[in-house]
Design an enzyme around this catalytic site. Structure first.
Site, PDB file in Angstrom:
ATOM      1  N   LYS A 112       3.355  11.733   7.546  1.00 10.72           N
ATOM      2  CA  LYS A 112       2.429  11.152   8.783  1.00 10.72           C
ATOM      3  C   LYS A 112       3.262  11.659   9.930  1.00 10.72           C
ATOM      4  O   LYS A 112       2.953  12.914  10.394  1.00 10.72           O
ATOM      5  CB  LYS A 112       2.506   9.506   9.008  1.00 10.72           C
ATOM      6  CG  LYS A 112       1.451   9.001   7.930  1.00 10.72           C
ATOM      7  CD  LYS A 112       1.195   7.683   8.205  1.00 10.72           C
ATOM      8  CE  LYS A 112       0.215   7.033   7.244  1.00 10.72           C
ATOM      9  NZ  LYS A 112      -1.139   7.298   7.134  1.00 10.72           N
ATOM     10  N   TYR A 140       0.951  -1.196   0.005  1.00 10.33           N
ATOM     11  CA  TYR A 140      -0.070  -0.090   0.167  1.00 10.33           C
ATOM     12  C   TYR A 140       0.898   1.227   0.011  1.00 10.33           C
ATOM     13  O   TYR A 140       1.755   1.307   1.045  1.00 10.33           O
ATOM     14  CB  TYR A 140      -0.785   0.200   1.226  1.00 10.33           C
ATOM     15  CG  TYR A 140      -1.831   1.333   1.251  1.00 10.33           C
ATOM     16  CD1 TYR A 140      -2.847   1.494   0.523  1.00 10.33           C
ATOM     17  CD2 TYR A 140      -1.269   2.284   2.164  1.00 10.33           C
ATOM     18  CE1 TYR A 140      -3.547   2.644   0.567  1.00 10.33           C
ATOM     19  CE2 TYR A 140      -2.117   3.576   2.316  1.00 10.33           C
ATOM     20  CZ  TYR A 140      -3.068   3.577   1.276  1.00 10.33           C
ATOM     21  OH  TYR A 140      -3.937   4.810   1.440  1.00 10.33           O
TER      22      TYR A 140
END
Length: 429
Positions: A274, A144
């Site tokens: 992130k 992913y």
């Protein structure tokens, strides 16, 4: 008032990976502090997700908050085209102190998916020279890398959330997912599928892209560090750039500052995001070797063809710089070690449960893989009733808590997970 707001949300606001017609319930958050999310009814729940891996220091951290207040009084945003500012320079200097010397050219993005897009563009522009027909990427199944179109083209088209787009996206190469886990004994057969692609297709392969050690949304599998080392070796042999996607795993999550350090390798292109700002602002970066940056700059059109409006955002850069300063104090190492130790001690007991297929724990990541699909609506309500915020997907219950969690917080997570696994109503049979 709360019900009116939730009704408006259900009618008008589209949430990630959800339907606008029959959306999953949302829980109204009034505020957050430390490891706690405060609901509108006054109840506090412990965050086990770090807001999708990002809030590593918890919420309302005083130093991160102060940093943003200092910067917003100067300038919150300016365009990065033709302009530069101190927060960007300071952040890039800080990044170079925690990265291998080979990685020295930094492109500041505004999200993780964009960092992947930029990395893939860099590789394609690197090979944009006479005599080369390198236009495809090699990766592994069940990976992913984000939700934008180039990013989803290197997500497994058959076994990921992006199966819907399988007939639209470019067709790239997917080696078999590594079978050996992080703690298994290494056997060379695990790299065979990847090796075969490299031997047979190396003249067409522009770049290799991998999540290091941990495959995230593709099933939360942890593969053997030697696999990554072998990939690096093959990329060296065939002179193919290696992109490492550290967007989820970077900044201490696996027990190393970056997960590729488990294999003692250096990528040619690194994508981070992130936790870069400690979960306060959206910011990412694509960091590349001087060799690749120079080659792109020599090739037509002599520049990197990408420029997000909010790239190099001063406010995000300033707080990211403070976040890295906090990490340099190295308290995160002990915190992550303690999380891993406790979760291994308490959760591994579930490995023999008839509903549990596997338990995987590395650093501040714990994965409970079940045999059956999970009813997300019911299990979310169940976890909130236990005072914890855990958001499973498919058949996976996982934890990625803030590093500042204490033992009694972890105990509440474990208790909630144990009881959830016992509850038949939370699973589809």
């Amino acid at each position: 008032m709360k019900n009116k707001k939730l009704n408006f949300n259900n009618k008008h606001i589209w949430h990630p990976y959800d339907s606008i017609l029959n959306p999953l319930p949302c829980y109204f958050i009034d505020s957050a502090c430390g490891v706690y999310l405060k609901l509108s009814n006054g109840m506090k729940i412990i965050d086990g997700m770090s807001s999708w891996w990002s809030a590593i220091h918890g919420y309302n951290h005083p130093e991160l908050n102060q940093a943003m207040k200092e910067q917003i009084n100067k300038v919150s945003h300016i365009m990065f085209g033709g302009l530069i500012h101190k927060p960007a320079i300071d952040l890039c200097k800080q990044l170079l102190t925690i990265l291998p010397k080979k990685l020295e050219c930094i492109f500041l993005c505004d999200s993780g998916s964009v960092a992947i897009e930029v990395a893939m563009k860099m590789v394609l522009q690197y090979w944009n020279k006479p005599g080369y027909q390198k236009k495809i990427f090699l990766t592994i199944k069940n990976g992913y890398h984000g939700d934008t179109f180039s990013a989803i083209s290197v997500c497994d088209p058959l076994n990921s959330m992006h199966q819907l787009y399988e007939k639209i996206i470019p067709k790239y190469l997917f080696a078999h997912q590594p079978r050996l886990s992080f703690y298994d004994q290494w056997h060379s057969y695990d790299i065979y599928s990847f090796l075969k692609f490299m031997v047979e297709k190396n003249k067409k392969i522009a770049g290799v892209i991998l999540e290091p050690i941990v495959q995230g949304i593709g099933g939360m599998k942890f593969y053997h560090p030697e696999y990554l080392k072998q990939v690096r070796l093959l990329c060296n042999i065939y002179n193919i750039p290696l992109i490492i996607d550290e967007i989820a795993t970077g900044f201490g999550r696996t027990g190393k500052m970056f997960a590729y350090e488990h294999a003692n390798i250096t990528p040619d292109i690194l994508c981070i995001g992130k936790a870069l700002t400690g979960g306060t602002m959206s910011l990412a970066a694509t960091i590349v070797t001087r060799k690749i940056a120079n080659q792109i700059s020599r090739n037509y059109p002599y520049k990197i063809m990408h420029g997000p409006t909010f790239m190099g955002n001063p406010l995000a850069c300033y707080v990211a710089n403070k976040n890295i300063s906090l990490l340099k104090k190295n308290t995160w190492k002990v915190q992550v070690q303690n999380i891993e130790k406790y979760l291994k001690k308490k959760l591994m007991i579930l490995k023999n449960h008839p509903r549990v297929r596997d338990i995987r724990i590395l650093g501040a990541i714990a994965v409970i893989e079940c045999y059956h699909l999970i009813n997300l609506k019911l299990i979310q309500k169940f976890f909130v009733s236990y005072g914890v915020w855990i958001r499973p997907f498919k058949n996976i219950i996982y934890l990625t808590p803030p590093y500042i969690v204490k033992t009694f917080h972890l105990h509440k997570f474990v208790k909630a997970i144990f009881d959830a696994v016992q509850n038949n109503s939370l699973f589809y049979f």
